[in-house]
Motif scaffolding. Sequence first.
Motif, PDB file in Angstrom:
ATOM      1  N   VAL A 209       0.847  -1.194   0.000  1.00  0.00           N
ATOM      2  CA  VAL A 209       0.000   0.000   0.000  1.00  0.00           C
ATOM      3  C   VAL A 209       0.881   1.242   0.000  1.00  0.00           C
ATOM      4  O   VAL A 209       1.807   1.361   0.814  1.00  0.00           O
ATOM      5  CB  VAL A 209      -0.932   0.026   1.230  1.00  0.00           C
ATOM      6  N   SER A 210       0.598   2.155  -0.926  1.00  0.00           N
ATOM      7  CA  SER A 210       1.231   3.470  -0.939  1.00  0.00           C
ATOM      8  C   SER A 210       0.150   4.484  -1.267  1.00  0.00           C
ATOM      9  O   SER A 210      -0.204   4.684  -2.431  1.00  0.00           O
ATOM     10  CB  SER A 210       2.360   3.535  -1.968  1.00  0.00           C
ATOM     11  N   LEU A 211      -0.397   5.105  -0.219  1.00  0.00           N
ATOM     12  CA  LEU A 211      -1.491   6.051  -0.393  1.00  0.00           C
ATOM     13  C   LEU A 211      -0.953   7.439  -0.740  1.00  0.00           C
ATOM     14  O   LEU A 211       0.194   7.760  -0.401  1.00  0.00           O
ATOM     15  CB  LEU A 211      -2.317   6.128   0.885  1.00  0.00           C
ATOM     16  N   PRO A 212      -1.777   8.275  -1.406  1.00  0.00           N
ATOM     17  CA  PRO A 212      -1.302   9.621  -1.773  1.00  0.00           C
ATOM     18  C   PRO A 212      -0.846  10.449  -0.570  1.00  0.00           C
ATOM     19  O   PRO A 212       0.042  11.295  -0.707  1.00  0.00           O
ATOM     20  CB  PRO A 212      -2.538  10.249  -2.437  1.00  0.00           C
ATOM     21  N   GLU A 213      -1.430  10.193   0.607  1.00  0.00           N
ATOM     22  CA  GLU A 213      -1.064  10.967   1.796  1.00  0.00           C
ATOM     23  C   GLU A 213       0.255  10.513   2.414  1.00  0.00           C
ATOM     24  O   GLU A 213       0.815  11.214   3.260  1.00  0.00           O
ATOM     25  CB  GLU A 213      -2.169  10.856   2.865  1.00  0.00           C
ATOM     26  N   PHE A 214       0.723   9.344   2.027  1.00  0.00           N
ATOM     27  CA  PHE A 214       1.915   8.784   2.660  1.00  0.00           C
ATOM     28  C   PHE A 214       3.165   9.594   2.320  1.00  0.00           C
ATOM     29  O   PHE A 214       3.405   9.953   1.161  1.00  0.00           O
ATOM     30  CB  PHE A 214       2.155   7.341   2.204  1.00  0.00           C
ATOM     31  N   GLY A 215       3.980   9.832   3.342  1.00  0.00           N
ATOM     32  CA  GLY A 215       5.345  10.271   3.119  1.00  0.00           C
ATOM     33  C   GLY A 215       6.241   9.055   3.190  1.00  0.00           C
ATOM     34  O   GLY A 215       5.833   7.939   2.862  1.00  0.00           O
ATOM     35  N   GLN A 216       7.482   9.249   3.617  1.00  0.00           N
ATOM     36  CA  GLN A 216       8.345   8.105   3.852  1.00  0.00           C
ATOM     37  C   GLN A 216       7.740   7.289   4.991  1.00  0.00           C
ATOM     38  O   GLN A 216       7.347   7.840   6.018  1.00  0.00           O
ATOM     39  CB  GLN A 216       9.749   8.584   4.228  1.00  0.00           C
ATOM     40  N   THR A 217       7.651   5.969   4.797  1.00  0.00           N
ATOM     41  CA  THR A 217       6.877   5.146   5.729  1.00  0.00           C
ATOM     42  C   THR A 217       7.697   4.797   6.973  1.00  0.00           C
ATOM     43  O   THR A 217       8.170   3.675   7.142  1.00  0.00           O
ATOM     44  CB  THR A 217       6.356   3.877   5.022  1.00  0.00           C
ATOM     45  N   TRP A 218       7.821   5.808   7.847  1.00  0.00           N
ATOM     46  CA  TRP A 218       8.534   5.657   9.117  1.00  0.00           C
ATOM     47  C   TRP A 218       7.657   5.032  10.189  1.00  0.00           C
ATOM     48  O   TRP A 218       8.157   4.373  11.102  1.00  0.00           O
ATOM     49  CB  TRP A 218       8.996   7.015   9.632  1.00  0.00           C
ATOM     50  N   SER A 219       6.377   5.271  10.142  1.00  0.00           N
ATOM     51  CA  SER A 219       5.485   4.897  11.243  1.00  0.00           C
ATOM     52  C   SER A 219       5.392   3.374  11.372  1.00  0.00           C
ATOM     53  O   SER A 219       4.934   2.694  10.453  1.00  0.00           O
ATOM     54  CB  SER A 219       4.094   5.486  11.005  1.00  0.00           C
ATOM     55  N   THR A 220       5.825   2.844  12.516  1.00  0.00           N
ATOM     56  CA  THR A 220       5.735   1.402  12.741  1.00  0.00           C
ATOM     57  C   THR A 220       4.271   0.983  12.804  1.00  0.00           C
ATOM     58  O   THR A 220       3.510   1.515  13.620  1.00  0.00           O
ATOM     59  CB  THR A 220       6.438   1.015  14.049  1.00  0.00           C
ATOM     60  N   PRO A 221       3.831   0.052  11.962  1.00  0.00           N
ATOM     61  CA  PRO A 221       2.430  -0.369  11.988  1.00  0.00           C
ATOM     62  C   PRO A 221       2.049  -1.011  13.324  1.00  0.00           C
ATOM     63  O   PRO A 221       2.865  -1.698  13.946  1.00  0.00           O
ATOM     64  CB  PRO A 221       2.344  -1.390  10.847  1.00  0.00           C
ATOM     65  N   VAL A 222       0.818  -0.783  13.742  1.00  0.00           N
ATOM     66  CA  VAL A 222       0.281  -1.373  14.972  1.00  0.00           C
ATOM     67  C   VAL A 222      -0.945  -2.196  14.590  1.00  0.00           C
ATOM     68  O   VAL A 222      -1.871  -1.685  13.948  1.00  0.00           O
ATOM     69  CB  VAL A 222      -0.113  -0.292  15.996  1.00  0.00           C
ATOM     70  N   VAL A 223      -0.945  -3.463  14.964  1.00  0.00           N
ATOM     71  CA  VAL A 223      -2.071  -4.351  14.650  1.00  0.00           C
ATOM     72  C   VAL A 223      -2.981  -4.441  15.862  1.00  0.00           C
ATOM     73  O   VAL A 223      -2.531  -4.721  16.980  1.00  0.00           O
ATOM     74  CB  VAL A 223      -1.574  -5.744  14.244  1.00  0.00           C
ATOM     75  N   ASP A 247       7.751  13.668   6.360  1.00  0.00           N
ATOM     76  CA  ASP A 247       7.913  14.636   5.283  1.00  0.00           C
ATOM     77  C   ASP A 247       9.341  15.164   5.341  1.00  0.00           C
ATOM     78  O   ASP A 247       9.780  15.702   6.358  1.00  0.00           O
ATOM     79  CB  ASP A 247       6.917  15.788   5.444  1.00  0.00           C
ATOM     80  N   ALA A 248      10.082  15.020   4.232  1.00  0.00           N
ATOM     81  CA  ALA A 248      11.491  15.421   4.204  1.00  0.00           C
ATOM     82  C   ALA A 248      11.674  16.922   4.375  1.00  0.00           C
ATOM     83  O   ALA A 248      12.807  17.389   4.516  1.00  0.00           O
ATOM     84  CB  ALA A 248      12.136  14.960   2.899  1.00  0.00           C
ATOM     85  N   ALA A 249      10.578  17.695   4.407  1.00  0.00           N
ATOM     86  CA  ALA A 249      10.703  19.122   4.718  1.00  0.00           C
ATOM     87  C   ALA A 249      11.337  19.321   6.084  1.00  0.00           C
ATOM     88  O   ALA A 249      11.961  20.359   6.344  1.00  0.00           O
ATOM     89  CB  ALA A 249       9.329  19.785   4.674  1.00  0.00           C
ATOM     90  N   HIS A 250      11.217  18.320   6.957  1.00  0.00           N
ATOM     91  CA  HIS A 250      11.767  18.429   8.311  1.00  0.00           C
ATOM     92  C   HIS A 250      13.244  18.046   8.375  1.00  0.00           C
ATOM     93  O   HIS A 250      13.823  18.031   9.461  1.00  0.00           O
ATOM     94  CB  HIS A 250      10.936  17.592   9.269  1.00  0.00           C
ATOM     95  N   ALA A 257       7.154  26.698   7.121  1.00  0.00           N
ATOM     96  CA  ALA A 257       6.127  27.739   7.101  1.00  0.00           C
ATOM     97  C   ALA A 257       4.811  27.214   6.558  1.00  0.00           C
ATOM     98  O   ALA A 257       3.730  27.643   6.986  1.00  0.00           O
ATOM     99  CB  ALA A 257       6.612  28.923   6.267  1.00  0.00           C
ATOM    100  N   ASP A 258       4.882  26.275   5.618  1.00  0.00           N
ATOM    101  CA  ASP A 258       3.682  25.723   4.998  1.00  0.00           C
ATOM    102  C   ASP A 258       3.330  24.384   5.635  1.00  0.00           C
ATOM    103  O   ASP A 258       4.185  23.714   6.224  1.00  0.00           O
ATOM    104  CB  ASP A 258       3.904  25.521   3.504  1.00  0.00           C
ATOM    105  N   PRO A 259       2.075  23.965   5.541  1.00  0.00           N
ATOM    106  CA  PRO A 259       1.712  22.623   6.030  1.00  0.00           C
ATOM    107  C   PRO A 259       2.523  21.551   5.326  1.00  0.00           C
ATOM    108  O   PRO A 259       2.939  21.715   4.170  1.00  0.00           O
ATOM    109  CB  PRO A 259       0.219  22.514   5.672  1.00  0.00           C
ATOM    110  N   ASP A 260       2.769  20.464   6.023  1.00  0.00           N
ATOM    111  CA  ASP A 260       3.514  19.363   5.421  1.00  0.00           C
ATOM    112  C   ASP A 260       2.742  18.805   4.229  1.00  0.00           C
ATOM    113  O   ASP A 260       1.518  18.608   4.301  1.00  0.00           O
ATOM    114  CB  ASP A 260       3.760  18.259   6.448  1.00  0.00           C
ATOM    115  N   ALA A 261       3.456  18.532   3.147  1.00  0.00           N
ATOM    116  CA  ALA A 261       2.812  18.064   1.921  1.00  0.00           C
ATOM    117  C   ALA A 261       2.362  16.615   2.031  1.00  0.00           C
ATOM    118  O   ALA A 261       1.399  16.201   1.386  1.00  0.00           O
ATOM    119  CB  ALA A 261       3.770  18.225   0.741  1.00  0.00           C
ATOM    120  N   VAL A 262       3.078  15.825   2.830  1.00  0.00           N
ATOM    121  CA  VAL A 262       2.744  14.415   3.007  1.00  0.00           C
ATOM    122  C   VAL A 262       2.927  14.039   4.470  1.00  0.00           C
ATOM    123  O   VAL A 262       3.599  14.729   5.233  1.00  0.00           O
ATOM    124  CB  VAL A 262       3.629  13.492   2.119  1.00  0.00           C
ATOM    125  N   GLY A 263       2.305  12.930   4.862  1.00  0.00           N
ATOM    126  CA  GLY A 263       2.511  12.383   6.199  1.00  0.00           C
ATOM    127  C   GLY A 263       1.564  12.868   7.268  1.00  0.00           C
ATOM    128  O   GLY A 263       1.507  12.281   8.348  1.00  0.00           O
TER     129      GLY A 263
END
Length: 418
Positions: A209-223, A247-250, A257-263
């Motif tokens: 799964v790679s959704l449009p909202e996804f940034g780099q998939t850092w978040s460890t999934p929780v089941v 979001d690599a903006a960080h 200054a702007d909202p994060d584009a992804v994540g």
Amino acid sequence: GGAAQQLPDPLVRKLYTNKAGSALTAAGNAVTPSNADAFTLADLGLTGSSAEPSKDELIRWARGEDLLDEDGNIATTVRKTMGDPLHSQPAAIVYGGTEESPDVVVYTATNDGYLHAINGSTGEELWAFIPHELLDNLTRLYFDPKSKFKQYGLDGNIVPVVKDVDGDGVVDTADGDFVQLIFGMRRGGSTIFSLDVTDKNAPRQLWSVSLPEFGQTWSTPVVTRIDIDAVAQNADKAVVVVGGGYDAAHDTAAHPADPDAVGASVHFLDLKSGEELWSASAADTADLQLASMTRAFPNETRVIDLSGDGFADRMYGTDLGGQIWRFDIKNGASPATLVTGGVIAQLGAEGLGAPGAAETRRFYNAPDVSLITDKYQQRRYLSVSVGTGYRAHPFDLTAADRFYSLRDGDVFNALTQE
């Protein structure tokens, strides 16, 4: 050392990708010289230049042949090397055996793009898997150019899901048992993968799964388990809770200054199909639309079952704006009314009109949550504790980082804030 020295001979190594269907052992998924015609030059990061290896040579190198004499010994023809598992936490699965001699497989991901299945007793690799989207890294790894940036491939934690129906400690498909692995790519990409490894020798891809909202998939999934009305779920109502990622903006120290584009989102995915069941974000397409959700969620979400009925009813999350979020889940509701939630603490730059460097605190960890009974004040509360830091640049000391502990007194009462 270790498992790297136990890698199989390149001629017999089992190396798979996911280009030709879900069964990784299918002939079309074999990363072998005999299957080179199944891959285009672009698949492997090649251009056809005479200065490059052929497809056949690159595949042989990827399987472990020492075509470049990397060890400086022309008499040896095998490379005993593995990529680094920098951030990826391995998973050890017990398939059966005895107490004295358990049948264990260790699954680990490395930054050359391989997921390795390793015999826990001998250290020998059973098989390895390279996602199709990472095959084009092989040419860069082959030439090994100098770079100021690290090479990333598969760097997310391996999250195992084991269902042992009769609790006998043996993975037996006749009982309805299964073993599933879920992992993201971290800086390697924006996809989350799930493999069925119930048969340790015959892995299958369940979904990616790679959704449009996804940034780099850092978040460890929780089941966990969540009952959602009006959507198709697996029989166990098992879901995967995952933040939108990084979001690599960080990578730049200043608060964007702007909202994060992804994540800047949170998602529920079906454990077996990978279908998105619910989402929260600032987008009008989200099931829970939150205008204040403007910063990326690269962290694990803390999921809690307060009622003890086996279904999640509370979540706490953190973002890169220094905010702590609380979400309340109403099991049995439809996606539109399933979750309420919002920010319960702003501890960084988000929400400030002109934040300075000292206020630019970021959360890169999930909060630890503990139920506390204060016998002196005769009250019960949830202690929500988490520290800030700058994981992208650990030596940057411009932010005044702190460790926080909050008291949430609404232990069992669902909130409706946004």
